[in-house]
Each structure stands twice: as C-alpha cells, then as structure tokens.
Design a protein around this motif. Sequence first.
Motif, mmCIF file in Angstrom:
data_model
loop_
_atom_site.group_PDB
_atom_site.id
_atom_site.type_symbol
_atom_site.label_atom_id
_atom_site.label_comp_id
_atom_site.label_asym_id
_atom_site.label_seq_id
_atom_site.Cartn_x
_atom_site.Cartn_y
_atom_site.Cartn_z
ATOM 1 N N LEU A 182 0.843 -1.188 0.000
ATOM 2 C CA LEU A 182 0.000 0.000 0.000
ATOM 3 C C LEU A 182 0.879 1.239 0.000
ATOM 4 C CD1 LEU A 182 -2.984 0.974 0.278
ATOM 5 C CD2 LEU A 182 -2.567 1.066 2.731
ATOM 6 N N GLN A 183 0.652 2.121 -0.932
ATOM 7 C CA GLN A 183 1.346 3.401 -0.966
ATOM 8 C C GLN A 183 0.435 4.422 -0.297
ATOM 9 O OE1 GLN A 183 2.069 4.885 -4.910
ATOM 10 N NE2 GLN A 183 3.098 6.710 -4.178
ATOM 11 N N VAL A 184 0.948 5.158 0.681
ATOM 12 C CA VAL A 184 0.142 6.123 1.424
ATOM 13 C C VAL A 184 0.596 7.540 1.094
ATOM 14 C CG1 VAL A 184 -0.555 6.900 3.727
ATOM 15 C CG2 VAL A 184 -0.235 4.448 3.278
ATOM 16 N N VAL A 185 -0.383 8.406 0.864
ATOM 17 C CA VAL A 185 -0.102 9.827 0.652
ATOM 18 C C VAL A 185 -0.958 10.635 1.622
ATOM 19 C CG1 VAL A 185 0.546 9.577 -1.771
ATOM 20 C CG2 VAL A 185 -1.806 10.088 -1.186
ATOM 21 N N ALA A 216 -7.702 3.873 -5.169
ATOM 22 C CA ALA A 216 -7.244 4.367 -3.865
ATOM 23 C C ALA A 216 -8.426 4.354 -2.904
ATOM 24 C CB ALA A 216 -6.660 5.773 -3.977
ATOM 25 N N VAL A 217 -8.094 4.357 -1.615
ATOM 26 C CA VAL A 217 -9.115 4.391 -0.570
ATOM 27 C C VAL A 217 -8.781 5.495 0.422
ATOM 28 C CG1 VAL A 217 -9.716 1.956 -0.771
ATOM 29 C CG2 VAL A 217 -7.905 2.645 0.799
ATOM 30 N N VAL A 218 -9.806 6.056 1.035
ATOM 31 C CA VAL A 218 -9.604 7.024 2.106
ATOM 32 C C VAL A 218 -9.278 6.233 3.373
ATOM 33 C CG1 VAL A 218 -10.648 8.843 3.509
ATOM 34 C CG2 VAL A 218 -11.230 8.664 1.069
ATOM 35 N N LEU A 219 -8.115 6.487 3.948
ATOM 36 C CA LEU A 219 -7.721 5.820 5.187
ATOM 37 C C LEU A 219 -8.228 6.577 6.401
ATOM 38 C CD1 LEU A 219 -4.044 4.917 4.227
ATOM 39 C CD2 LEU A 219 -6.059 3.417 4.183
ATOM 40 N N THR A 220 -8.113 7.903 6.376
ATOM 41 C CA THR A 220 -8.601 8.719 7.488
ATOM 42 C C THR A 220 -8.741 10.160 7.028
ATOM 43 O OG1 THR A 220 -8.265 9.244 9.834
ATOM 44 C CG2 THR A 220 -6.318 9.283 8.430
ATOM 45 N N CYS A 221 -9.547 10.898 7.744
ATOM 46 C CA CYS A 221 -9.714 12.327 7.496
ATOM 47 C C CYS A 221 -10.194 12.981 8.781
ATOM 48 C CB CYS A 221 -10.724 12.579 6.384
ATOM 49 S SG CYS A 221 -11.115 14.333 6.135
ATOM 50 N N VAL A 222 -9.523 14.033 9.183
ATOM 51 C CA VAL A 222 -9.991 14.879 10.274
ATOM 52 C C VAL A 222 -10.005 16.312 9.780
ATOM 53 C CG1 VAL A 222 -9.241 13.361 12.142
ATOM 54 C CG2 VAL A 222 -7.687 15.102 11.279
ATOM 55 N N GLY A 223 -10.918 17.093 10.308
ATOM 56 C CA GLY A 223 -11.011 18.479 9.889
ATOM 57 C C GLY A 223 -12.406 19.004 10.155
ATOM 58 N N SER A 224 -12.779 20.016 9.392
ATOM 59 C CA SER A 224 -14.077 20.637 9.616
ATOM 60 C C SER A 224 -14.637 21.185 8.309
ATOM 61 C CB SER A 224 -13.950 21.753 10.653
ATOM 62 O OG SER A 224 -13.019 22.725 10.217
ATOM 63 N N THR A 280 -14.979 8.087 4.472
ATOM 64 C CA THR A 280 -14.554 6.818 3.898
ATOM 65 C C THR A 280 -14.914 6.825 2.421
ATOM 66 O OG1 THR A 280 -14.643 4.413 4.166
ATOM 67 C CG2 THR A 280 -16.706 5.618 4.484
ATOM 68 N N GLY A 281 -14.186 6.056 1.643
ATOM 69 C CA GLY A 281 -14.542 6.011 0.240
ATOM 70 C C GLY A 281 -13.479 5.408 -0.649
ATOM 71 N N THR A 282 -13.839 5.353 -1.929
ATOM 72 C CA THR A 282 -12.944 4.858 -2.974
ATOM 73 C C THR A 282 -12.751 5.959 -4.007
ATOM 74 O OG1 THR A 282 -14.834 3.895 -4.152
ATOM 75 C CG2 THR A 282 -13.616 2.443 -2.668
ATOM 76 N N LEU A 283 -11.521 6.048 -4.532
ATOM 77 C CA LEU A 283 -11.173 7.067 -5.520
ATOM 78 C C LEU A 283 -10.582 6.403 -6.742
ATOM 79 C CD1 LEU A 283 -10.106 8.098 -2.533
ATOM 80 C CD2 LEU A 283 -9.249 9.988 -3.844
ATOM 81 N N SER A 284 -10.884 6.954 -7.901
ATOM 82 C CA SER A 284 -10.311 6.490 -9.155
ATOM 83 C C SER A 284 -10.613 7.523 -10.233
ATOM 84 C CB SER A 284 -10.924 5.140 -9.554
ATOM 85 O OG SER A 284 -10.526 4.759 -10.844
ATOM 86 N N VAL A 285 -9.786 7.542 -11.261
ATOM 87 C CA VAL A 285 -10.095 8.395 -12.411
ATOM 88 C C VAL A 285 -11.371 7.921 -13.097
ATOM 89 C CG1 VAL A 285 -7.695 9.087 -12.838
ATOM 90 C CG2 VAL A 285 -8.609 7.057 -13.973
ATOM 91 N N LEU A 334 -17.705 22.430 1.780
ATOM 92 C CA LEU A 334 -16.563 23.334 1.846
ATOM 93 C C LEU A 334 -15.835 23.242 3.181
ATOM 94 C CD1 LEU A 334 -18.211 26.477 0.214
ATOM 95 C CD2 LEU A 334 -16.988 24.580 -0.906
ATOM 96 N N VAL A 335 -14.507 23.163 3.105
ATOM 97 C CA VAL A 335 -13.654 23.075 4.292
ATOM 98 C C VAL A 335 -13.767 24.370 5.091
ATOM 99 C CG1 VAL A 335 -11.247 22.898 5.075
ATOM 100 C CG2 VAL A 335 -12.076 21.457 3.188
ATOM 101 N N TYR A 336 -13.853 24.228 6.407
ATOM 102 C CA TYR A 336 -13.876 25.388 7.309
ATOM 103 C C TYR A 336 -12.456 25.769 7.723
ATOM 104 C CZ TYR A 336 -14.733 28.102 11.568
ATOM 105 O OH TYR A 336 -14.727 29.057 12.554
ATOM 106 N N THR A 337 -11.770 24.923 8.467
ATOM 107 C CA THR A 337 -10.395 25.242 8.892
ATOM 108 C C THR A 337 -9.360 24.397 8.168
ATOM 109 O OG1 THR A 337 -10.522 23.668 10.731
ATOM 110 C CG2 THR A 337 -11.100 25.969 11.209
ATOM 111 N N THR A 338 -9.623 23.107 8.064
ATOM 112 C CA THR A 338 -8.667 22.193 7.435
ATOM 113 C C THR A 338 -9.358 20.870 7.159
ATOM 114 O OG1 THR A 338 -6.423 21.259 7.617
ATOM 115 C CG2 THR A 338 -7.794 21.128 9.576
ATOM 116 N N ALA A 339 -8.767 20.079 6.293
ATOM 117 C CA ALA A 339 -9.112 18.660 6.138
ATOM 118 C C ALA A 339 -7.788 17.951 5.934
ATOM 119 C CB ALA A 339 -10.059 18.423 4.974
ATOM 120 N N GLU A 340 -7.428 17.134 6.899
ATOM 121 C CA GLU A 340 -6.169 16.388 6.877
ATOM 122 C C GLU A 340 -6.514 14.957 6.492
ATOM 123 O OE1 GLU A 340 -4.970 17.044 10.885
ATOM 124 O OE2 GLU A 340 -4.751 19.211 10.574
ATOM 125 N N ILE A 341 -6.025 14.534 5.340
ATOM 126 C CA ILE A 341 -6.486 13.285 4.731
ATOM 127 C C ILE A 341 -5.303 12.376 4.434
ATOM 128 C CG2 ILE A 341 -7.780 12.312 2.792
ATOM 129 C CD1 ILE A 341 -8.846 15.279 2.392
#
Length: 138
Positions: free
Chosen positions: A6-9, A35-43, A70-75, A101-108
């Motif tokens: 797994l390559q993580v970005v 790709a898959v969403v592993l985690t996300c924190v933010g507002s 959570t989710g799946t990503l692809s072109v 729309l992001v309020y302060t941040t979204a760390e993904i």
Amino acid sequence: MNTIPLQVVALRLRPGQDLKQSLDSWAHGNAIQAAVVLTCVGSLQRAALRLANQPGPTVYEGKFEIVSLTGTLSVHGSHYHIAISDSLGQTLGGHLMEGSLVYTTAEIALGILPGVRFERRFDPESGYDELFVVSERD
C-alpha cells in the motif's frame, strides 16, 4: 493470498476548498486507478450530503467537525460517505456531494492500491454505477 504493498499519501485541504472536488481532482491529476480514504480529520463550513434514498443533496450551513470520511477514488469514478457533527455533538452522515466546503482544514491520508483498477459500471439491480474491481495482474 497475494499481498499488495500500500502506498500512502497525505493531503491537507485549506479553508474554502471543496472536499469532494479536491479529492476527485487529485485522483485525476495523479492518474489514480484505485485508492481508498484511510482517514480524514477536519471541519466543514458547508456540507452537501445525499441522504439515504434521496434523489439529490441536502445542504447544511454551519460549523461541523468531520467525524469520519470513507470512500474509494479512481479516475474512473469515486464514491465517498461522510459523518459530521455539530456544536452539540449531534452527528449526521450521508453520501458526500460537491459543495462541501472546508472550514479550517481537512487532513487526509489516502492509500493507493498498485495493480488494481476501480471502475464504475451501471448495475441494473441497484440502478447506480457501482464499484467493479479489476486486478491488473489477471
């Protein structure tokens, strides 16, 4: 059983950026096949969610914590679900739509799956484009 490395970005979105559009643009800009969403924190300051069995989005204005993404990503198409909470801790979730729309941040953190391609194909049983997983090793 074959294991796939797994390559993580990691990404950080800034205030005012559209969460769904940004993820989809990143997938297209990097030619991501799976790709898959592993985690996300933010507002969020605005959340557009398609609730269960509804034809279109419901828009919520305010300040919301992202509790889960959570989710799946692809072109070839993406699919995301999000849970958000308000200032009283009440939580709401649904299908993430453009206009969130992001309020302060979204760390993904995203996990890229080498050798796999996610495609979206119409499924007559559900009536939607559903995930079809293709192994590029086959």
